[in-house]
Design a protein around this motif. Structure first.
Motif, PDB file in Angstrom:
ATOM      1  N   PHE A 175      -4.663  -1.870  -2.765  1.00 39.15           N
ATOM      2  CA  PHE A 175      -4.282  -3.269  -2.599  1.00 39.15           C
ATOM      3  C   PHE A 175      -5.001  -4.083  -3.667  1.00 39.15           C
ATOM      4  O   PHE A 175      -6.172  -3.829  -3.981  1.00 39.15           O
ATOM      5  CB  PHE A 175      -4.710  -3.788  -1.228  1.00 39.15           C
ATOM      6  CG  PHE A 175      -3.871  -3.310  -0.078  1.00 39.15           C
ATOM      7  CD1 PHE A 175      -2.573  -3.758   0.079  1.00 39.15           C
ATOM      8  CD2 PHE A 175      -4.392  -2.433   0.864  1.00 39.15           C
ATOM      9  CE1 PHE A 175      -1.796  -3.338   1.160  1.00 39.15           C
ATOM     10  CE2 PHE A 175      -3.632  -2.007   1.944  1.00 39.15           C
ATOM     11  CZ  PHE A 175      -2.334  -2.456   2.092  1.00 39.15           C
TER      12      PHE A 175
ATOM     13  N   PRO B  60       5.352  -6.942   3.246  1.00 37.58           N
ATOM     14  CA  PRO B  60       3.894  -6.994   3.331  1.00 37.58           C
ATOM     15  C   PRO B  60       3.408  -8.018   4.351  1.00 37.58           C
ATOM     16  O   PRO B  60       3.890  -9.153   4.392  1.00 37.58           O
ATOM     17  CB  PRO B  60       3.475  -7.396   1.908  1.00 37.58           C
ATOM     18  CG  PRO B  60       4.576  -6.877   1.041  1.00 37.58           C
ATOM     19  CD  PRO B  60       5.831  -7.066   1.851  1.00 37.58           C
TER      20      PRO B  60
ATOM     21  N   VAL C  17      -4.323  -8.633   4.062  1.00 39.58           N
ATOM     22  CA  VAL C  17      -4.700  -7.398   4.766  1.00 39.58           C
ATOM     23  C   VAL C  17      -5.836  -7.687   5.750  1.00 39.58           C
ATOM     24  O   VAL C  17      -5.783  -7.298   6.919  1.00 39.58           O
ATOM     25  CB  VAL C  17      -5.111  -6.289   3.781  1.00 39.58           C
ATOM     26  CG1 VAL C  17      -5.728  -5.104   4.526  1.00 39.58           C
ATOM     27  CG2 VAL C  17      -3.911  -5.830   2.961  1.00 39.58           C
TER      28      VAL C  17
ATOM     29  N   ARG D 172      -2.848   1.390  -0.141  1.00 39.51           N
ATOM     30  CA  ARG D 172      -1.911   0.859   0.851  1.00 39.51           C
ATOM     31  C   ARG D 172      -1.682   1.881   1.971  1.00 39.51           C
ATOM     32  O   ARG D 172      -1.483   1.509   3.131  1.00 39.51           O
ATOM     33  CB  ARG D 172      -0.587   0.497   0.182  1.00 39.51           C
ATOM     34  CG  ARG D 172      -0.704  -0.655  -0.818  1.00 39.51           C
ATOM     35  CD  ARG D 172       0.657  -1.065  -1.378  1.00 39.51           C
ATOM     36  NE  ARG D 172       0.507  -2.151  -2.327  1.00 39.51           N
ATOM     37  CZ  ARG D 172       0.366  -1.974  -3.647  1.00 39.51           C
ATOM     38  NH1 ARG D 172       0.380  -0.743  -4.155  1.00 39.51           N
ATOM     39  NH2 ARG D 172       0.228  -3.007  -4.442  1.00 39.51           N
TER      40      ARG D 172
ATOM     41  N   GLU E 284      -3.857  -9.294  -2.423  1.00 44.37           N
ATOM     42  CA  GLU E 284      -3.278  -8.687  -1.226  1.00 44.37           C
ATOM     43  C   GLU E 284      -4.319  -8.514  -0.124  1.00 44.37           C
ATOM     44  O   GLU E 284      -3.996  -8.620   1.069  1.00 44.37           O
ATOM     45  CB  GLU E 284      -2.670  -7.324  -1.565  1.00 44.37           C
ATOM     46  CG  GLU E 284      -1.385  -7.393  -2.373  1.00 44.37           C
ATOM     47  CD  GLU E 284      -0.893  -6.012  -2.777  1.00 44.37           C
ATOM     48  OE1 GLU E 284       0.271  -5.702  -2.473  1.00 44.37           O
ATOM     49  OE2 GLU E 284      -1.674  -5.247  -3.389  1.00 44.37           O
TER      50      GLU E 284
ATOM     51  N   ASP F 294       0.958   2.537   7.669  1.00 49.83           N
ATOM     52  CA  ASP F 294       1.663   1.748   6.664  1.00 49.83           C
ATOM     53  C   ASP F 294       3.172   1.972   6.780  1.00 49.83           C
ATOM     54  O   ASP F 294       3.633   3.092   6.940  1.00 49.83           O
ATOM     55  CB  ASP F 294       1.192   2.126   5.258  1.00 49.83           C
ATOM     56  CG  ASP F 294       1.393   3.609   4.965  1.00 49.83           C
ATOM     57  OD1 ASP F 294       0.831   4.445   5.717  1.00 49.83           O
ATOM     58  OD2 ASP F 294       2.103   3.946   3.998  1.00 49.83           O
TER      59      ASP F 294
ATOM     60  N   VAL G  59       3.860  -2.849   4.164  1.00 53.20           N
ATOM     61  CA  VAL G  59       3.284  -2.855   2.813  1.00 53.20           C
ATOM     62  C   VAL G  59       4.355  -3.051   1.744  1.00 53.20           C
ATOM     63  O   VAL G  59       4.053  -3.103   0.558  1.00 53.20           O
ATOM     64  CB  VAL G  59       2.481  -1.567   2.521  1.00 53.20           C
ATOM     65  CG1 VAL G  59       1.292  -1.451   3.457  1.00 53.20           C
ATOM     66  CG2 VAL G  59       3.361  -0.323   2.604  1.00 53.20           C
TER      67      VAL G  59
ATOM     68  N   ILE H  13      -3.996   1.510   5.241  1.00 58.37           N
ATOM     69  CA  ILE H  13      -4.106   0.293   6.039  1.00 58.37           C
ATOM     70  C   ILE H  13      -4.329   0.615   7.529  1.00 58.37           C
ATOM     71  O   ILE H  13      -4.936  -0.159   8.261  1.00 58.37           O
ATOM     72  CB  ILE H  13      -2.873  -0.625   5.844  1.00 58.37           C
ATOM     73  CG1 ILE H  13      -3.159  -2.025   6.405  1.00 58.37           C
ATOM     74  CG2 ILE H  13      -1.613   0.003   6.413  1.00 58.37           C
ATOM     75  CD1 ILE H  13      -2.085  -3.054   6.062  1.00 58.37           C
TER      76      ILE H  13
END
Length: 207
Positions: A152, A101, A160, A18, A156, A95, A136, A21
């Motif tokens: 993730f 999220p 994303v 995470r 998820e 993040d 997140v 990202i």
């Protein structure tokens, strides 16, 4: 010239964390606008290209610092100095645990809220850069470290990938400083998923 920075940790071990990202978002921008080959420069992996805006094509560097998150500022500061890029043209993707999220918000300046990558950049170059905050979720203080350093899940990754695609499609709006329009379009293209029950109940917009 703009400098787009994705924050994360280098190496395959961290690739789907995470915390990474930011790397994922800038990789999708580079892919969409067909940036050049990625090269190792100034302690980062960098690619150069052009992004079309209403004002014409904007020369842009995308960089993923390879210093590990806590030292991101050394890489960012190096690119700013070498290319003479003002802080107003630096955009950092990272993040954000205070956002649910899949949510995306933009801000300029402010504090670091304990994010070590931001803290390093602020210490090196100042705080007045543009931040693209990628939600997140917040699992609670006692689970924070494991949360951001966990991968993730496959479920998820659906949102994303959708979020990164939406950000890439609307990046010209960021360069044009149309922040509200950018946020609105990202939300339309990639609606945030329902908040999982295991996340902290108070997770929200974080505005």
């Amino acid at each position: 010239m703009f400098l787009l920075v994705g924050l994360g940790n280098p190496g395959a071990k961290y690739a789907k964390n995470r915390h990474n990202i930011g790397f994922m978002a800038v990789d999708e921008i580079a892919r969409r606008y067909q940036f050049g080959t990625e090269r190792n420069r100034l302690q980062g992996l960098a690619r150069e290209g052009l992004i079309e805006t209403e004002a014409g094509p904007q020369k842009t560097i995308i960089v993923k610092p390879q210093t590990f998150m806590n030292e991101s500022g050394r890489c960012v500061g190096g690119f700013m100095t070498f290319h003479k890029i003002p802080i107003a043209k630096v955009i950092v993707f990272y993040d954000e645990v205070e956002l649910a999220p899949g949510k995306c918000r933009v801000k300029i300046g402010g504090g670091t809220a304990g994010h070590n990558g931001l803290r390093s950049i602020v210490a090196q170059s100042g705080s007045d850069f543009k931040r693209v905050r990628l939600g997140v979720g917040h699992p609670g203080r006692e689970k924070m470290l494991s949360h951001v350093l966990d991968d993730f899940s496959s479920a998820e990754m659906v949102w994303v990938d959708s979020l990164c695609d939406a950000i890439a499609r609307t990046t010209p709006l960021l360069l044009e400083a149309k922040h509200d329009h950018f946020q609105t379009e990202v939300s339309k293209l990639s609606p945030a998923p329902p908040i999982p029950a295991w996340l902290r109940g108070g997770t929200g917009d974080g505005n």
